[in-house]
Design an enzyme around this catalytic site. Sequence first.
Site, short mmCIF file in Angstrom:
data_model
loop_
_atom_site.label_atom_id
_atom_site.label_comp_id
_atom_site.label_asym_id
_atom_site.label_seq_id
_atom_site.Cartn_x
_atom_site.Cartn_y
_atom_site.Cartn_z
CB CYS A 91 2.94 7.51 2.94
SG CYS A 91 3.33 6.46 4.28
CB CYS A 116 2.66 -1.23 13.70
SG CYS A 116 2.85 -1.25 12.01
CB CYS A 159 0.95 6.46 11.13
SG CYS A 159 1.44 7.84 10.68
CB CYS A 207 5.71 -2.04 16.68
SG CYS A 207 7.34 -1.49 16.16
CD GLU A 232 -2.85 -1.18 2.43
OE1 GLU A 232 -4.05 -1.62 2.11
OE2 GLU A 232 -2.40 -1.10 3.48
CB CYS A 283 7.10 -4.71 9.20
SG CYS A 283 8.31 -3.98 10.23
#
Length: 351
Positions: free
Chosen positions: A108, A122, A338, A119, A95, A115
């Site tokens: 962005c 997230c 975010c 975290c 994305e 990932c």
Amino acid sequence: MSENLTPLVGMDLPELTALVTAAGQPPFRAKQLHHWLYRLGTREFSEMTNLAKVFREWLEGHCVTGLPRVVDRRESAEDETVKLLLELSDGELVESVLMRERDWWTVCVSSQVGCALGCTFCTTGAGGFRRDLTCGEIVGQVIEARRLVPDGEFLRNIVFMGMGEPLLNPTAVTGALRILTDPDGMAVASRRITLSTAGIVPELRRLSEKDLGINIAISLHGVCDEERNKIMPIGRRWPIAEILAACREFGLRPRRRITFEYVLLGGVNDSDAHARALGKLLRGMPCKINLIPYNPSKVLPYRRPSMDRVNRFQDILLHQNYTVCVRFSKGLDVDGACGQLAGRHRNGADS
Ligand code: SAH
Ligand code: SF4
């Protein structure tokens, strides 16, 4: 079939020159190709009309532009943010988010599919890691996003704040930075580019040595290792003190400051004491602080603090003379804010 075709987006001018020469064409063809790819974002060789027909045919047989395919596009009803879902050549999805600020736009971009850092706040982290993006796949996101910018407006900023940890894919990311800032190509000013990292210290130092002139943002989110490590497991590898030391030694261009991002998680890291400790931690650092009220996700256990809490946290830091912005992420309603990028949805449905 397409596995045997060489993707061109991601190659710089010397690489294109080598390719063109190998195809028996004069070197100036590389410049033309470079212009079509990076200035114009042309997807089809057949549209590259100033290339000799025989060369276009050669390209069709040996190469692809390699631009990702936009498979879904969600536009926010609230703030003109556009979230793009892009399909890569192997079917993986990433994305990118395009955000408007007055008459300019910020894109962005993602640096990895998923990932590995996990975290706990997230959505990308919750989905795990699939693979690194190539240099061309990173550049391709910018080319596809730029296409959507209305005439008379321009794409000014690029932030590496999408899916993935850019400093765990440093070769592709630095290659992309060089292509994005090439004045003969995409010509994005390096001071308009920001790379956000969870704090991969050796790579941060290497990036400093490369002196690319970009801005750095550090995902801090905690004021002591014990608390930070609970929400950012990577902190066990590179503790806060080491990250801050690398920041202090980072070769910043004159008048630049490092940005520290701090996600405000209700009841976790948003107390007055946390604000004071954050101020103390960053004392003497040329920096800006971005407070990001947590963007909720159905799959994660946190909540966004109240507006009063956010304001109070900001005030404490303002009183300590920091530059502090509260970043209400754009694109919340399209899951483009975010930490909301999952990359697994096609046409709104789970795949
Ligand atoms: N991996 C890099 C860059 C991508 S994330 C990094 O972590 O810095 C971009 C920013 O969004 C980071 O500061 C990240 O911590 C933050 N973020 C992640 N999840 C979030 C959430 N749910 N709400 C608000 N910000 C979030
Ligand atoms: Fe990865 Fe950044 Fe999300 Fe952490 S915040 S899981 S480093 S993308």
